[in-house]
Scaffold this motif. Structure first.
Motif, mmCIF file in Angstrom:
data_model
loop_
_atom_site.group_PDB
_atom_site.id
_atom_site.type_symbol
_atom_site.label_atom_id
_atom_site.label_comp_id
_atom_site.label_asym_id
_atom_site.label_seq_id
_atom_site.Cartn_x
_atom_site.Cartn_y
_atom_site.Cartn_z
ATOM 1 N N ALA A 9 -15.275 -29.454 16.935
ATOM 2 C CA ALA A 9 -15.798 -29.605 18.293
ATOM 3 C C ALA A 9 -17.304 -29.838 18.266
ATOM 4 O O ALA A 9 -17.834 -30.676 19.011
ATOM 5 C CB ALA A 9 -15.460 -28.367 19.123
ATOM 6 N N ASP A 177 -13.280 -20.432 30.356
ATOM 7 C CA ASP A 177 -12.305 -21.136 29.527
ATOM 8 C C ASP A 177 -11.376 -20.163 28.815
ATOM 9 O O ASP A 177 -10.171 -20.414 28.687
ATOM 10 C CB ASP A 177 -13.008 -22.007 28.479
ATOM 11 N N GLN A 192 -7.434 -30.190 30.318
ATOM 12 C CA GLN A 192 -8.336 -31.337 30.255
ATOM 13 C C GLN A 192 -8.016 -32.365 31.335
ATOM 14 O O GLN A 192 -8.924 -32.894 31.987
ATOM 15 C CB GLN A 192 -8.253 -31.985 28.869
ATOM 16 N N GLN A 235 -14.149 -35.223 25.615
ATOM 17 C CA GLN A 235 -12.754 -34.780 25.690
ATOM 18 C C GLN A 235 -12.163 -34.511 24.315
ATOM 19 O O GLN A 235 -11.336 -33.603 24.143
ATOM 20 C CB GLN A 235 -11.910 -35.818 26.446
ATOM 21 N N ASP A 238 -13.608 -31.161 23.411
ATOM 22 C CA ASP A 238 -12.955 -30.111 24.201
ATOM 23 C C ASP A 238 -11.561 -29.801 23.676
ATOM 24 O O ASP A 238 -11.111 -28.649 23.723
ATOM 25 C CB ASP A 238 -12.877 -30.526 25.676
ATOM 26 N N TYR A 241 -11.969 -27.543 20.782
ATOM 27 C CA TYR A 241 -12.492 -26.263 21.268
ATOM 28 C C TYR A 241 -11.382 -25.442 21.937
ATOM 29 O O TYR A 241 -11.222 -24.244 21.679
ATOM 30 C CB TYR A 241 -13.636 -26.546 22.232
ATOM 31 N N PHE A 242 -10.601 -26.086 22.798
ATOM 32 C CA PHE A 242 -9.516 -25.378 23.483
ATOM 33 C C PHE A 242 -8.416 -24.960 22.505
ATOM 34 O O PHE A 242 -7.811 -23.897 22.660
ATOM 35 C CB PHE A 242 -8.925 -26.244 24.603
ATOM 36 N N LYS A 259 -20.453 -23.885 17.998
ATOM 37 C CA LYS A 259 -20.681 -25.158 18.677
ATOM 38 C C LYS A 259 -22.146 -25.563 18.657
ATOM 39 O O LYS A 259 -22.479 -26.741 18.769
ATOM 40 C CB LYS A 259 -20.197 -25.078 20.125
#
Length: 299
Positions: A9, A177, A192, A235, A238, A241-242, A259
């Protein structure tokens, strides 16, 4: 595994920051933001279409976009409002400040996340983690002294306050989040897609009042390839990251710090590409921030 996803990420976020500086240069902030979020929405839209037509193709990989109750849509819309506000402040600051000043201030984001993780999620820091975070904050203060040599007064420049506000809102979104991913158990593509959808709609409303009615503003806008690139890179970052946040053992305070390693790309390469001042003097606080991140990872 979640730490490696966090590093992926960071890689895409660093590239995203470089493209963002180029995309916003000489342009109105709102249409650039709209273009990037629309590009991000188009990037994840094939997953939405496939989820409607043939969800069994995506389900084994966790890429399907699930049906959500109305309440959850409202919670995602709140995230969109938080991040849209953060981006507006950050883009305005990036437009008026050197990237080698903006990026290190943004690196203070983990400090806000750190405090929130302790108070909200009861994450327990170690002595090395405390040391790492205070080293990051001290290095950011060092950057403020260098910034004054570039004609930037950190107590009077409104764009400094804008980037600080953007950093606080971004950290708040990071804490949010964890709630959306771990407690509501949203999978990354679902979050997303709807996040991009609501953010695009909100920005469209803003443009309807601030940009579309003014011909001179529309005529002055310059489309650059970096505008959609920003949305696609964000995106992609993300997603990793997610995915990292889906791990029950993932700590938001550490992910937030990991990050920050994006600054190696944004400050070093960005400083060379945009030929900004005092790059050598900025290496010392940059090293301090990097060491702070390393201490957190090592701990």
């Amino acid at each position: 595994m979640w730490m490696y996803l966090g590093l992926l990420a960071a890689l895409f976020l660093g590239l995203h920051n470089l493209c963002k500086k180029h995309a916003v240069k000489g342009n109105e902030v709102f249409p650039v933001l709209f273009g990037t979020t629309l590009a991000g929405l188009l990037w994840v839209s094939p997953l939405f279409v496939t989820s409607k037509i043939a969800p069994e193709i995506l389900a084994p990989y966790g890429l399907q976009i699930s049906e959500l109750p109305l309440k959850t849509h409202g919670l995602i819309a709140i995230k969109s409002l938080i991040m849209m506000s953060s981006w507006i402040l950050a883009y305005q600051a990036l437009k008026h400040l050197p990237i080698t000043i903006v990026t290190p201030i943004r690196s203070a984001g983990p400090f806000f996340t750190f405090i929130g993780a302790i108070l909200i999620y009861n994450e327990q820091p170690t002595a090395l983690q405390w040391l790492g975070f205070f080293m990051i904050i001290g290095s950011v203060i060092g950057y403020s002294q260098i910034g004054k040599k570039e004609g930037i007064n950190f107590t009077r420049n409104k764009w400094i306050f804008a980037i600080i506000g953007a950093t606080f809102l971004g950290a708040s979104s990071g804490l949010y989040d964890k709630f959306l991913i771990q407690q509501l158990q949203l999978n990354p593509p679902t979050l997303q897609f709807w996040f991009c959808t609501y953010t695009t709609l909100f920005l469209l409303i803003v443009l309807a009042f601030t940009w579309f009615p003014y011909h001179e503003k529309r005529a002055a806008f310059t489309f650059r390839w970096t505008i959609p690139a920003v949305g696609i890179l964000l995106q992609t970052a993300d997603y990793f990251y997610f995915k990292a946040l889906q791990d029950p053992e993932a700590l938001i305070m550490l992910l937030s710090a990991i990050k920050r390693s994006q600054i190696l790309i944004a400050v070093v390469i960005g400083g060379l590409l945009f030929k900004e001042q005092n790059k050598r003097k900025k290496l010392l606080p940059l090293a301090g921030i990097t060491l702070g991140v390393f201490l957190i990872l090592y701990s």
